[in-house]
Design a protein around this motif. Structure first.
Motif: not given
Length: 91
Positions: A52-53, A55-56, A63-64, A71, A75
């Protein structure tokens, strides 16, 4: 405070050592197929890497605003790309 840092440093070093040993043991095992390597690597990565981190970080400020479908798909695709790209290189 120095002891805490030393302990954290030792724990981090041990984690990295164990993780890399498991990865290299998996990818260099000549008795298993590339497909089995991919499954084992996927499991190891999911247990130990914060995808997650990562990919963000890759997507950045977008991303937001991305929906959960995007998302999740990103991933899965990114993990697949990494495994399918690098695992065969070690066989």
């Amino acid at each position: 405070m120095t002891t805490v840092n030393a302990n954290n440093s030792n724990e981090a070093e041990l984690f990295v050592e164990n993780f890399t040993n498991n990865i290299f043991k998996t990818i260099t095992d000549t008795n298993i197929s590339n497909e089995e390597v991919a499954v084992l690597l996927s499991s190891e990565i999911k247990q130990n890497i914060d995808f997650n981190y990562i990919c963000k970080f890759i997507i950045g400020r977008y991303w937001r605003n991305a929906d959960s479908n995007f998302k999740s798909s990103f991933r899965e695709l990114y993990e697949s790309l990494l495994i399918n790209t690098y695992a065969p290189q070690f066989k």
